[in-house]
Design an enzyme around this catalytic site. Sequence first.
Site, short mmCIF file in Angstrom:
data_model
loop_
_atom_site.label_atom_id
_atom_site.label_comp_id
_atom_site.label_asym_id
_atom_site.label_seq_id
_atom_site.Cartn_x
_atom_site.Cartn_y
_atom_site.Cartn_z
N LYS A 270 -10.43 -0.63 10.61
CA LYS A 270 -10.61 -1.53 9.64
C LYS A 270 -10.87 -2.76 10.70
O LYS A 270 -11.37 -3.98 10.16
CB LYS A 270 -9.24 -1.97 9.03
CG LYS A 270 -9.09 -0.79 7.99
CD LYS A 270 -7.90 -1.44 7.00
CE LYS A 270 -7.43 0.06 6.34
NZ LYS A 270 -8.16 0.48 4.88
N GLN B 96 -4.28 -5.00 7.02
CA GLN B 96 -5.32 -5.93 6.57
C GLN B 96 -5.34 -7.34 7.35
O GLN B 96 -6.26 -8.05 7.06
CB GLN B 96 -5.08 -6.18 5.16
CG GLN B 96 -5.15 -4.84 4.01
CD GLN B 96 -6.67 -4.49 4.16
OE1 GLN B 96 -7.63 -5.16 4.50
NE2 GLN B 96 -6.88 -3.22 3.54
N HIS C 238 0.92 -1.27 -0.12
CA HIS C 238 0.03 -0.06 -0.12
C HIS C 238 0.90 1.16 -0.06
O HIS C 238 1.91 1.15 0.60
CB HIS C 238 -0.91 0.05 1.37
CG HIS C 238 -1.99 0.95 1.45
ND1 HIS C 238 -1.62 2.13 1.87
CD2 HIS C 238 -3.44 0.87 1.18
CE1 HIS C 238 -2.73 3.04 1.86
NE2 HIS C 238 -3.62 2.13 1.60
#
Length: 410
Positions: free
Chosen positions: A225, A202, A123
């Site tokens: 998240k 993630q 990312h």
Amino acid sequence: MTFDPLLVKRDFPVLAREINGKPLVYLDSANTSQKPRQVIDAMSHFLETSYGPINRSAYHLAAEATDAFEDARIAVRKFINAPKTHEVIFTKNATESMNLVAMSWGRANLSKGDVVVLTHMEHHANIVPWHMLVAERGIELRWVPLTDDGQLDLTNLSALLDGAKVFSFTAMSNVLGTITPVKHLCDAAHAAGAIAIVDGCQYVPHNVTDVQAWGADFLAFSSHKLCGPSGIGVLWGRETLLDAMPPFLGGGNMIADVRLDGFTCAELPSKFEAGTPPIVEAIGLHAAIDYLNGIGMGEIRAHEAEMAAYAISTLKNRFGDDITIHGPTNIEVRGATISFAFKDVHPHDVSQVLDQSNVCVRAGHHCAKPLMRLLGANATARASFYLYNSPEDADALADALANAGDMFAF
Ligand SMILES: Cc1ncc(COP(=O)(O)O)c(C=O)c1O
């Protein structure tokens, strides 16, 4: 299914919404996750009963707020199995955590010609800070390539790491869903004399995380998240490394003393928490961790592996060669984040047509432009599943995609 996602879904008020008479199908959790009632309630309860300044005032309310804030730090330590609570630093988000490491550890330890190894699936949060050091310090970046099925190609890892000072990599790709072999990568970094920085943005929301089992040196992730609020992130780092690092931001809370001719730093974790921290957000993060622990991170991973398998086979069975799914098909090495190309339909058009059925997916470059170039695409559509998604959501995605196919038939 090892647990019932339909029961889990009931905890998330927004998922009960209908728009234009149709239920909401939220498949954008890799972007940001929805929040359970438990998190919303914990934050409002704290605001209604215990909100006050932390670390600064001697009265009861302030002490209560400070205790609640520090309890959140303990919850984070346990959640990632960090050795020491003061190694947990609260930041604004994972991006700030990565910048903290690059700008503080990097500036103190890297000079011209020093090598930082990244991967092709990073990312931008784990690319741009290092590019900034390339411009500022003249460091060299090396890139671990990918295999055709979107895993790290580790064939030449030793050569890439030769002489490197840093190996910074994601534990799970936000585009391909690939789960990387974190322990192996940390071991390889250390064998080469480099530190290992893990972007867990993630991974942490979806799996059991154990920084000690990994042998990592730093871990970054965001609360938003993992069912917590936005506005707070975490950097965990080894005490010895954090202790030796200069502060990142200057101001209140991070000092031991300030004089006309200089300042001295506070101890960890305050040294890296300049200014008023995200107080209410820490309470929300704590509630999110309790919520996820109540379900069990192992259960969540098992559910998502089943969801990934179901969604991939449903899409493949329904659309055959009209759909290309990026990333590994082996469920053992992937999460339930599924990027795809559908016929020749532009991902933004896919996303807009899916929206007519209230199916929320992300379309774009996913802040991973080097990876997009490797895939030969400007953008992908991405459906990402979480603990509150069920097979019915994958079916809804496939039905809505069939509409997109009809609409763009040529
Ligand atoms: C792998 C990865 N790293 C870092 C980030 C940055 O997270 P944040 O925007 O919360 O700072 C993201 C966000 O999508 C991500 O997916």
